[in-house]
Design a protein around this motif. Structure first.
Motif, PDB file in Angstrom:
ATOM      1  N   TYR A   1       0.834  -1.209   0.000  1.00  0.00           N
ATOM      2  CA  TYR A   1       0.000   0.000   0.000  1.00  0.00           C
ATOM      3  C   TYR A   1       0.867   1.258   0.000  1.00  0.00           C
TER       4      TYR A   1
ATOM      5  N   HIS B   1       2.301   2.151  -3.422  1.00  0.00           N
ATOM      6  CA  HIS B   1       1.329   2.794  -4.303  1.00  0.00           C
ATOM      7  C   HIS B   1       1.321   4.302  -4.096  1.00  0.00           C
TER       8      HIS B   1
ATOM      9  N   SER C   1       0.802   4.990 -10.247  1.00  0.00           N
ATOM     10  CA  SER C   1      -0.493   5.535 -10.624  1.00  0.00           C
ATOM     11  C   SER C   1      -0.673   5.586 -12.131  1.00  0.00           C
TER      12      SER C   1
ATOM     13  N   ARG D   1      -3.344  -5.515  -3.733  1.00  0.00           N
ATOM     14  CA  ARG D   1      -3.606  -4.538  -2.658  1.00  0.00           C
ATOM     15  C   ARG D   1      -4.340  -3.322  -3.203  1.00  0.00           C
ATOM     16  N   THR D   2      -3.970  -2.881  -4.399  1.00  0.00           N
ATOM     17  CA  THR D   2      -4.630  -1.722  -4.991  1.00  0.00           C
ATOM     18  C   THR D   2      -6.053  -2.062  -5.398  1.00  0.00           C
TER      19      THR D   2
ATOM     20  N   TRP E   1      -8.721   3.819  -8.240  1.00  0.00           N
ATOM     21  CA  TRP E   1      -8.049   2.637  -7.695  1.00  0.00           C
ATOM     22  C   TRP E   1      -8.029   1.501  -8.718  1.00  0.00           C
TER      23      TRP E   1
ATOM     24  N   ASP F   1      -5.466   2.327 -11.448  1.00  0.00           N
ATOM     25  CA  ASP F   1      -4.129   2.203 -10.875  1.00  0.00           C
ATOM     26  C   ASP F   1      -3.733   0.730 -10.756  1.00  0.00           C
ATOM     27  N   ALA F   2      -4.672  -0.093 -10.314  1.00  0.00           N
ATOM     28  CA  ALA F   2      -4.386  -1.526 -10.177  1.00  0.00           C
ATOM     29  C   ALA F   2      -4.054  -2.134 -11.539  1.00  0.00           C
TER      30      ALA F   2
END
Length: 225
Positions: A126, A129, A135, A173-174, A204, A207-208
């Motif tokens: 986390y 990120h 990002s 996690r993202t 999110w 980003d993932a």
């Protein structure tokens, strides 16, 4: 949460507020951490590799300090997202918006309300990120993301096995943040429903996807391949 913060203070970890008890209005009272949060207006403080490494070492110091913590039998944790692993009581929100910096002097993490059982790597995934950052957003993308990831991993002290574990965890996690916001919005729970309506879930998710598409790049960066 108070027991955790008390423990951290007793073992010498000073980058967190110290609990002072409950006031006559049943409000938690903590020591004040001077400074301002790094995100969004002061992220330039973390621009240099040296300052990024400082954050990684601070997180490692917290993880070392919490190792000996034995939660009281009646401990209640606000665990918002199921973690992968449970080797420590993790912070779960180690990010620039929770890092208070008082110039070059005192840096500290705030917002310990969601501390709960978790793992060091779940916390680190986390943190990467937010602090690299990793990002998909054009105004946050870094051409040096891989280099910064290596700086962070080295400063934290990740071994080779942990780096192998961490790379695929970054995307999971993202994604977990997107899924949490989606699920809470479906239940109408605040403030998550508002955040979902404002598009935070999409951020999110993209980003993932960005992270997952570049797993080989992150692996190469962290392992020096």
């Amino acid at each position: 949460m108070h027991a955790l913060l008390t423990h951290l203070h007793e073992v010498g970890f000073r980058a967190a507020p110290r609990p002072l008890g409950i006031d006559d209005q049943e409000r938690e009272v903590l020591t004040f951490m001077p400074g301002r949060v790094v995100w969004p207006d002061r992220f330039s403080l973390l621009e240099s590799p040296e300052q990024l490494a400082r954050v990684a070492r601070l997180i490692r110091e917290f993880h070392e300090a919490v190792q000996g913590f034995a939660p009281p039998p009646d401990a209640h944790w606000q665990a918002l997202i199921p973690a992968e692993g449970s080797d420590i009581i993790a912070h779960h929100d180690l990010a620039p918006w929770n890092l208070v910096a008082d110039g070059e002097d005192q840096w500290a993490f705030i917002d310990w309300d969601t501390a709960a059982p978790g793992s060091r790597l779940w916390d680190v995934a986390y943190a990467l990120h937010g602090f690299i950052p990793l990002s998909a957003q054009p105004d946050r993308q870094r051409t040096d993301a891989g280099d910064r990831m290596r700086v962070f991993a080295d400063a934290y002290g990740l071994d080779e096995a942990e780096r192998h574990q961490l790379v695929p965890m970054l995307g999971r996690r993202t994604h977990s943040m997107h899924d949490f916001l989606r699920n809470q919005a479906a239940l109408g729970k605040q403030p998550w429903a508002v955040l979902w309506s404002e598009g935070h879930g999409d951020v999110w998710r993209t980003d993932a996807e960005y992270i997952e598409q570049r797993e080989e790049q992150w692996k190469s960066a962290m392992l020096g391949a």
